[in-house]
Design an enzyme around this catalytic site. Structure first.
Site, mmCIF file in Angstrom:
data_model
loop_
_atom_site.group_PDB
_atom_site.id
_atom_site.type_symbol
_atom_site.label_atom_id
_atom_site.label_comp_id
_atom_site.label_asym_id
_atom_site.label_seq_id
_atom_site.Cartn_x
_atom_site.Cartn_y
_atom_site.Cartn_z
ATOM 1 N NE ARG A 106 -4.086 1.866 0.863
ATOM 2 C CZ ARG A 106 -5.080 2.207 0.055
ATOM 3 N NH1 ARG A 106 -5.056 1.861 -1.228
ATOM 4 N NH2 ARG A 106 -6.108 2.878 0.511
ATOM 5 C CB THR A 380 -9.209 -0.708 -7.540
ATOM 6 O OG1 THR A 380 -9.189 0.448 -6.707
ATOM 7 C CG2 THR A 380 -8.499 -1.842 -6.828
ATOM 8 C CB THR A 398 -5.882 0.737 -6.703
ATOM 9 O OG1 THR A 398 -6.775 1.710 -7.217
ATOM 10 C CG2 THR A 398 -5.398 1.201 -5.338
ATOM 11 C CG ASP A 422 -8.541 5.271 -0.290
ATOM 12 O OD1 ASP A 422 -9.635 5.771 -0.579
ATOM 13 O OD2 ASP A 422 -8.087 4.265 -0.863
ATOM 14 C CB SER A 451 -7.018 -0.284 1.281
ATOM 15 O OG SER A 451 -7.477 -0.916 0.118
ATOM 16 C CB SER A 452 -12.386 -0.994 0.354
ATOM 17 O OG SER A 452 -12.817 0.074 1.139
ATOM 18 N N GLY A 472 -13.411 -1.395 -7.223
ATOM 19 C CA GLY A 472 -14.714 -0.770 -6.946
ATOM 20 C C GLY A 472 -14.782 0.079 -5.696
ATOM 21 N N GLY A 473 -13.637 0.608 -5.208
ATOM 22 C CA GLY A 473 -13.694 1.507 -4.049
ATOM 23 C C GLY A 473 -14.428 0.856 -2.895
HETATM 24 N N1 GLY Z 1 -8.389 3.182 -3.259
HETATM 25 C C1 GLY Z 1 -9.410 2.270 -2.995
HETATM 26 C C2 GLY Z 1 -9.112 1.404 -1.841
HETATM 27 O O1 GLY Z 1 -7.963 1.169 -1.526
HETATM 28 O O2 GLY Z 1 -10.014 0.950 -1.195
#
Ligand code: GLY
Length: 567
Positions: A106, A380, A398, A422, A451-452, A472-473
């Site tokens: 990340r 992403t 992403t 984020d 993050s998701s 998909g965020g």
């Molecule tokens: N940038 C989207 C995520 O990391 O959830």
């Protein structure tokens, strides 16, 4: 004309002395393959060329980690909207010897970042600053992640994994209709946020089949090939990133780049109805939230309620609402804040979380950010891989939203992320996905933004059964959750599990998002219970590989150019 040019290029490629197998892939004629059934190894990614390259690596003896790395590097060329070397992500690995592990690459906040850096004079969060331009950029992690995964678990030399990407960047490939549309839609922003115009800027419109040549990117990839991780985080590339920051008032320094380290983490591993779920731990919220959702669901006979029944959709909506509320309150980078993960996923807590669940009514979410709507864009990208020996890899990575910060590093040819969005710029200020956060996800130097992303491997009797993930965020976690439940509980085939319309509830705003085609009868019944629905664009783009006793089924999502390959 175009086809003659393509033919000439193909002949040039074929007559070239180098014998890389990538040259057998025709970058001008390819179509997505949505479902394959194979015997030995398979991969599904967001782009047919990247999937073909991954499959080629598997065929020549590379393992699933090698194929994932080669596909990630290829996506950085053929899928510039989300594939990247200027962003970051997560890799979940199951090895044939039974080991489960995860690589966290990340992005992180630069050393000069401050908690309030995106607040205006009135103390309000200014989304323009965290979503576009150089100030929105977190220190990229993708290249470090690739090298860590390769050092620990790769098999073929890195040079073989990166060469196909270099070839595609150097010699070009035909862009898809989707890529052409996205490039056209983003022209103004590319011009606004770049001082050195990148190859993505074109005076006339882009069209499907146009050739995209990325010479600067090819050179950057060659530096990485020849100098390893230092080819990105030090020397010429690092200097170009820092010069870009200086031109655009960004914060990343040479020291930030040199300091960046990918981290190997212990994945979240838990049981769901006899299956073992292996998924990404913090700083992605994906694993915790997925564990919460499946944990809450495990107390209900959802299989008996049935797929797309009012009962199952209402229950899963309420579960999603509760899990996303916890995400906003508690989750952040565990290297910086204490997160009560054990408590959040404990059986007793999850039971207690559902005590105010009423199967006849909507549970209202308090409204503090009415009107915030997640944007209807793709963002992403995810890839799933299995190899012949029983290794499985799930990678989600992403730039954040499409083309990230929109900034291309001058003369280096790659987009930089806008992952700083984020973080929680301020408690109560939603990020671009409408997600809220608290102090746990406040900005601090070196901290990784929540993050998701939810790269996940489902094991059955300790062997890979499903490899799954999605872009998909905010909708990533619900897409993975619903696809898993579709397969494990509703027992529907993988293509339908992936492609049937999905629904998404994220606590705030208090609305259930659905894709086009979601059954009206379910909506109408739930509206009578107090739910509000809103139709939106795609919810996720899930790539699933399922192992059956005698074959491997790989399914690429119909929502995009996604494609499966294997042998
Ligand atoms: N940038 C989207 C995520 O990391 O959830």
């Amino acid at each position: 004309m175009k086809s003659i040019a393509a033919l000439l290029l193909l002949l040039a490629i074929l007559s070239c002395k180098q014998t890389s197998r990538s040259q057998q892939i025709n970058p001008y004629h390819y179509t997505p393959v949505k479902r394959i059934v194979v015997k030995h190894g398979a991969i599904a990614t967001a782009n047919p060329l990247a999937s073909e390259i991954g499959a080629m690596i598997l065929k020549k003896g590379g393992n699933a980690v090698d194929a994932a790395i080669a596909a990630q590097l290829a996506l950085a060329v053929v899928y510039p909207a989300a594939g990247n070397i200027g962003g970051g992500g997560f890799m979940v690995i199951h090895l044939k010897n039974g080991k489960n592990t995860a690589i966290d690459f990340r992005e992180e906040a630069p050393g000069k970042a401050t908690r309030d850096m995106y607040l205006d004079k009135k103390g309000n969060a200014d989304p323009q600053l965290s979503r576009n331009g150089d100030l929105s950029v977190g220190v990229p992690g993708t290249v470090a992640g690739i090298f860590l995964a390769h050092k620990e678990y790769g098999k073929l030399p890195m040079k073989e994994l990166i060469q196909p990407a270099i070839d595609l960047a150097e010699r070009g490939y035909a862009i898809t209709a989707t890529e052409a549309r996205w490039l056209n839609e983003n022209q103004q922003d590319f011009k606004k946020y770049n001082t050195i115009m990148p190859v993505f800027v074109k005076e006339s419109d882009w069209h499907a089949g146009d050739t995209l040549l990325q010479k600067d990117l090819a050179h950057t990839l060659e530096l990485i090939r020849d100098s390893g991780q230092a080819g990105f985080y030090e020397g010429e590339t690092a200097q170009k990133i820092v010069s870009e920051m200086q031109r655009g008032n960004g914060m990343i320094t040479l020291q930030d780049l040199k300091n960046y380290q990918a981290k190997e983490r212990t994945p979240a591993v838990f049981d769901y109805k006899g299956y073992t779920i292996e998924t990404m731990p913090l700083p992605s919220s994906g694993g915790v939230v997925l564990q919460q959702m499946l944990g809450m669901l495990s107390n209900y006979p959802v299989d008996q309620y049935g797929f797309e029944s009012v009962k199952s959709v209402q229950l899963m909506t309420e579960i999603e609402r509760r899990a996303y509320a916890d995400r906003a309150q508690y989750l952040g980078d565990p290297d910086f804040v204490k997160v009560p993960v054990k408590e959040l996923v404990s059986e007793s807590y999850l039971k207690q979380r559902m005590t105010n669940y009423n199967p006849d009514y909507a549970t209202p979410s308090d409204s503090i950010s009415a009107g915030v709507i997640p944007p209807e864009s793709e963002e992403t990208t995810h890839l799933s891989v299995v190899d012949d020996s029983g290794n499985a890899v799930a990678v989600t990575y992403t730039l954040n939203n499409l083309y990230g910060s929109q900034v291309v590093v001058g003369h280096a040819g790659f987009f930089l992320n806008d992952e700083m969005d984020d973080f929680s710029a301020k408690p109560g200020a939603p990020n671009m996905f409408g997600l809220l956060g608290t102090e746990a996800n406040a900005i601090a130097p070196g901290k990784r933004m929540l993050s998701s992303m939810t790269p996940t491997i489902v094991l059955k009797n300790d062997k890979p059964y499903l490899v799954i993930g999605s872009p998909g965020g905010a909708t990533i976690i619900t897409s993975v959750f619903q696809t898993i439940v579709n397969i494990l509980d509703f027992n529907i085939n993988v293509s339908d599990a992936v492609n049937k319309p999905k629904f998404h509830e994220q606590w705030k705003p208090d609305v259930v998002y659905v894709e086009k085609g979601f059954p009206d009868s379910v909506k109408q019944a739930m509206e009578r219970m107090g739910y509000s629905f809103k139709e939106r664009g795609s919810i996720g783009r899930t790539e699933v590989i399922k192992m059956t006793p005698d074959s491997i089924v790989a399914v690429a999502d119909d929502r995009g150019d996604d494609s499966a390959a294997g042998y």
